[in-house]
Design an enzyme around this catalytic site. Structure first.
Site, short mmCIF file in Angstrom:
data_model
loop_
_atom_site.label_atom_id
_atom_site.label_comp_id
_atom_site.label_asym_id
_atom_site.label_seq_id
_atom_site.Cartn_x
_atom_site.Cartn_y
_atom_site.Cartn_z
N ASP A 87 154.26 108.35 17.51
CA ASP A 87 155.33 108.52 16.55
C ASP A 87 156.51 109.13 17.33
OD1 ASP A 87 156.90 108.67 14.29
OD2 ASP A 87 155.29 109.45 13.02
C1 BGC Z 1 158.15 108.48 11.27
C2 BGC Z 1 157.63 107.09 11.54
C3 BGC Z 1 158.79 106.19 11.85
C4 BGC Z 1 159.52 106.73 13.06
C5 BGC Z 1 160.71 105.90 13.47
C6 BGC Z 1 159.06 108.98 12.37
O1 BGC Z 1 159.76 110.08 11.94
O2 BGC Z 1 157.08 109.35 11.10
O3 BGC Z 1 156.90 106.63 10.44
O4 BGC Z 1 158.38 104.88 12.03
O5 BGC Z 1 159.98 108.01 12.77
O6 BGC Z 1 161.72 105.98 12.54
#
Ligand code: BGC
Length: 938
Positions: A733
């Protein structure tokens, strides 16, 4: 990507027909909980008054990365109902709301990260207003709106999980004057429903309907259901208990550092049906229709042999109503023998849905599943078969019906006569697996004790087995081979695809620095890929690109393509609504459109489905997920992934695994038994990999049993790849932490060596243009040098990434970054007075909050660098646009800097001699931009 390319390729143009399809889905996910005296649907000629601002300020989605899709429009409930000529809307009341909303605009928290409140201020409804409305209308609909999202858990109090006082006042006043009241919930997840039993208005609230958040066509879809164009056919995928405290996870949820998953496999209805049936207000699987159905089932075991047998159910469903056509879902549950392991009273096995059945019409459904699907995991060895999927001896009752409670045990025809269930004579081992992911910490978990008079079980606890193997041995014994590094031999990735060289020969060419580069994704808003998206990965940096490794693009997800900077996409309903349709085929069909829209927008993977288990009602991201149940989760994640693949792109399963709260999500350790992991929290991922063909996965921010998932070897290698046969990429993530996969310890965001070792292939994300020069300062190269990471381990991740890219849409796209400089011609009319910044003398152009700056440039190429700050923490994602002469030069990411000024590298532009207007648009309240530097690079 320059503006011309964007226009030519229809980037930001929603795919034709997609929105219309989402309307159908949004209507089918509506769940009707109460409908006394058939108050719904509204009848021809009836007049209706709408209360609550969400009739206009309709919520189409939750907040954060999973909801941030820029849309062309959002239909609201008022607009939806206006198109229905057979019913009359109380327009006077609508105008009162419209006027009030002008004075009390929707509070979007300045569009800053996680700043939108859970609810909006509601207009006080006076007695006069309600009385007057009642004079002119037959029925009232009170709409309650709620929202939550990423980094923004629901709270237990008023205005979030509970109604706010003004909503209670509205219910009181409206029910005083109307005796036919519908309460409609435009919410991101279930809320407390105690008001439905409140003596003050219980009898007058005749109908309750969850419409969730239905994407851009949500308002129209709600209207379709209200007037009966669509008969509700959604069912709950969560249990609604009377109180928050009733949920089995409650006492172990929301901690800052450690959450013990003591409820184990007894999540949601698996707990309530086993231990506490009296705490349920609306049961799992429940939902009414405007019509009625009769279901009868015949069960048959196809090959009456062993766990490889198939159980075949013939289910006849008949619409027994006289007026409305409708669909019905058929749910199949198992009651497994308690055995030595202990079992939930009921577990969902599979489900199906009928077509639209006209009154009196009947459909015969054939529902099949494998006996093996009834097996459980023995993580302690109590059955004598540790680390095995087993079927304990006894009779397995199979129930068919329309909810976990409204279901009937079916009789079986077998070769040895009729039975009341599927009988296993002797324990059978279905699969021998390997202990993995087991906890280190000692704790106890729930287990059914003796059966009580009311049919429920006594709640007892037993010790959870802890890890009994050496992670060090496991990792060291399974080290991959190292391919001797050859240097550049002129082999390109295309040669591998054309089978002129092997992947190993190709990867062997890369230097350690290049290998360390390829495991870094860049973003967000990388200018080389689709504007405003989450990441660029693969061919980051000139040398990798030179090998023909393309630059892939990843975009959020899951409810549509998130492109910051205003590029438009189709937003589908939230995950909660999708699953509430209980119609996985329908969702697969919808995601084929998504796949096509991804392809048009040059996105190689959508960051979704979001598929964590809804362990507790307060999780802010519940809206992105499907259910408290792993089978629902598995089927809908599989449907999404298959749909996207069929449309031409790919989906990324997230968050792997146990991202079950937003509070302290990068720190809080999920302490879970191996059985609960395999049967509940990993199940959906397993099925989406094995049956959906998923080839991309995102790990979570949090640690699981002491190991951060971004560097969790058992998760990413032992289980995912070795056991399930996953063949794709794993990414972290955004700005996640890692710790040592053997020693554990503290998590840090630069320990990419730990990430690589576990076979999490990609670090998401380092700064744009920062991968090649390691601006993140990660420890990959240094770890190879000091021997704590092998080149073979790095090569293994690099191969995973290249393999993925070779099969991703980008491999068929032409990419050329040599001319990535955008040219701008000066303004035609010169500004004579005012403060014109001559960038030859002072290259720092101040950015004004309102209005633009004018610069005087001499012809040349400039690198733009911004001095920015954002008052949120690092994971906050905010973006705005930088404009040159009113045109978008780029979408710039200004994620959290903890309010410290930071320089960020933006893009290169070519300017001619003359003046230019430089401005910003779409600034959010959390960010500040002091100046943009124009560095002359020629
Ligand atoms: C989230 C993800 C997301 C990523 C990119 C993170 O803050 O937890 O689910 O895909 O950011 O935006």
């Amino acid at each position: 990507m320059d503006q011309q390319y964007i226009k030519e390729h229809k980037i930001g143009v929603p795919y034709e027909g997609f929105a219309e399809f989402t309307r159908k889905v949004a209507a089918e996910g509506v769940v009707l909980l109460k409908n006394d005296k058939n108050v719904l649907p509204l009848q021809k000629g009836e007049k209706v008054s709408l209360f609550g601002r969400a009739q206009i300020n309709y919520y189409r989605t939750g907040t954060g990365s999973g909801g941030s899709v820029n849309v062309l429009y959002t239909s609201n409930i008022v607009e939806g109902l206006r198109t229905k000529k057979d019913v009359e809307l109380n327009e006077n009341l609508v105008s009162v709301y419209e006027e009030w909303i002008k004075e009390n605009p929707f509070d979007d928290g300045g569009r800053a990260w996680a700043a939108e409140p859970h609810c909006q201020k509601e207009m006080p409804v006076t007695d006069e207003l309600a009385k007057e409305a009642a004079k002119h209308s037959d029925k009232a609909i009170v709409i309650i709106g709620r929202n939550a999202g990423e980094d923004k858990d629901n709270t237990p109090g008023e205005g979030s999980f509970l109604l706010q006082q003004e909503e209670i006042n509205t219910l009181e006043t409206v029910t005083k004057y109307f005796d036919k009241v519908v309460v409609m919930l435009n919410v991101s997840n279930i809320i407390n429903m105690s008001w439905a039993e409140d003596e003050r208005f219980k009898d007058r609230i005749q109908s309750i309907i969850y419409v969730w958040e239905g994407g851009i066509e949500g308002g129209n879809a709600v209207a379709d259901v209200l007037v009966g164009d669509v008969t509700p056919c959604g069912k709950l995928t969560d249990t609604i208990a009377y109180q928050l405290e009733d949920y089995p996870s409650h006492e172990n949820y929301g901690d800052a550092d450690v959450n013990l998953y003591r409820e184990d496999v007894y999540v949601g209805y698996r707990y309530f049906e086993t231990f506490a049936p009296e705490k349920v207000q609306y049961e799992f699987g429940f939902g009414l229709s405007y019509t009625t159905f009769e279901t009868s089932t015949n069960a048959q075991v196809i090959v009456d042999k062993d766990s490889q047998s198939t159980i075949k159910l013939q289910v006849a469903v008949k619409n027994t109503g006289a007026t409305y056509a409708g669909k019905e879902s058929v749910q199949v549950y198992v009651e497994a023998p308690q055995g030595k392991l202990g079992q939930p009273a009921k577990k969902l096995v599979t489900f199906a849905k009928t077509k639209v059945l006209a009154p009196s019409e009947e459909q015969n459904l054939v529902i099949e599943f494998k006996v093996a699907d009834l097996a459980s995991y023995d993580d302690s060895g109590v059955t004598g078969h540790k680390s095995c999927m087993v079927l304990e001896a006894g009779e397995y009752g199979i129930y068919v019906g329309s909810s976990v409670r409204n279901c009937v045990r079916v009789a079986f025809k077998t070769s040895t006569g009729d039975k009341t269930g599927y009988v296993v004579d002797e324990l059978e081992v279905v699969a021998q697996l390997q202990e993995a992911l087991s906890p280190i910490k000692e704790f106890t978990r729930m287990k059914p004790g003796k059966r009580l008079d009311n049919g429920a079980y006594e709640l007892t606890y037993e010790a959870v087995p802890t890890r009994s193997y050496s992670m060090k041995d496991r990792i060291e014994k399974n080290l991959p081979p190292t391919y001797p590094q050859t240097g550049n031999k002129g082999i390109t990735l295309r040669d591998v695809a054309d089978k002129k060289a092997t992947m190993e020969e190709f990867i062997a060419q890369l230097t350690t620095a290049e290998l360390a580069t390829i495991v870094r994704g860049e973003g967000m808003c990388n200018v080389k890929v689709t504007p405003g998206t989450a990441a660029a990965f693969g061919g980051v940096g000139d040398s990798l690109f030179g090998y023909g490794i393309p630059l892939g693009c990843a975009a959020d997800g899951p409810s549509g393509i998130r492109m910051e900077g205003g590029y438009k996409a189709t937003q589908v309903p939230i995950g909660t609504l999708l699953a509430a349709t209980w119609d996985a085929e329908l969702i697969e069909e919808m995601y084929v459109f998504e796949g096509k829209e991804l392809l048009r927008n040059e996105v190689d993977t959508l960051l979704g489905p979001g598929m964590n288990i809804r362990r507790h009602p307060l999780n802010g991201r519940n809206f992105e997920y499907f259910s408290e149940d792993p089978i629902i989760t598995a089927k809908f994640a599989t449907a999404q992934v298959k749909g996207i693949l069929a449309g031409g792109s790919t989906g990324t399963l997230k968050h792997f695994a146990c991202n079950n709260q937003e509070y302290r999500r990068s720190f809080v350790d999920a302490v879970v038994s191996e059985r609960a992991l395999r049967e509940i929290y990993l199940k959906g991922f397993e099925v989406a990999v094995k049956e959906g063909g998923a080839n991309s996965i995102m790990t979570t921010y949090n640690p699981l049993n002491g190991f951060w998932n971004a560097s969790n070897y058992d998760l990413n290698t032992t289980v995912l790849r070795n056991e399930w046969g996953f063949n794709g990429i794993v990414m972290t993530d955004w700005w996640a932490k890692m710790n040592d996969p053997i020693e554990g310890g503290e998590g840090t965001a630069t320990n990419t060596a730990a990430m690589v070792r576990s076979q999490n292939d990609l670090y998401m994300v380092v700064a744009n243009d920062g991968a090649e020069i390691n601006t993140w300062n990660d420890n990959t190269v240094e770890s190879v040098k000091n021997g704590s990471l092998t080149i073979g381990e790095l090569q293994r991740c690099a191969m995973n990434i290249c393999e993925f890219l070779m099969h991703a849409p980008v491999f068929g796209r032409k990419q050329d970054f040599s001319s990535s400089v955008q040219f701008y011609s000066p303004m035609e009319k010169k500004v004579e007075d005012g403060e014109v910044v001559n960038i030859a003398k002072n290259n720092q152009v101040p950015m004004k909050e309102n209005g633009n700056s004018i610069i005087e440039a001499k012809a040349g190429t400039y690198l733009l660098v911004g001095k920015v700050r954002n008052n949120k923490g690092n994971e906050a994602q905010s973006a705005c646009k930088l404009l040159i002469n009113g045109e978008t030069a780029l979408v710039m990411q200004v994620n959290g800097t903890d309010d410290k000024w930071t320089l960020i590298r933006l893009t290169r532009v070519e300017l001619g001699d003359g003046q230019y207007e430089i401005g910003l648009s779409g600034m959010t309240d959390d960010m500040k931009i002091e100046h943009i530097e124009f560095r002359d690079i020629e």
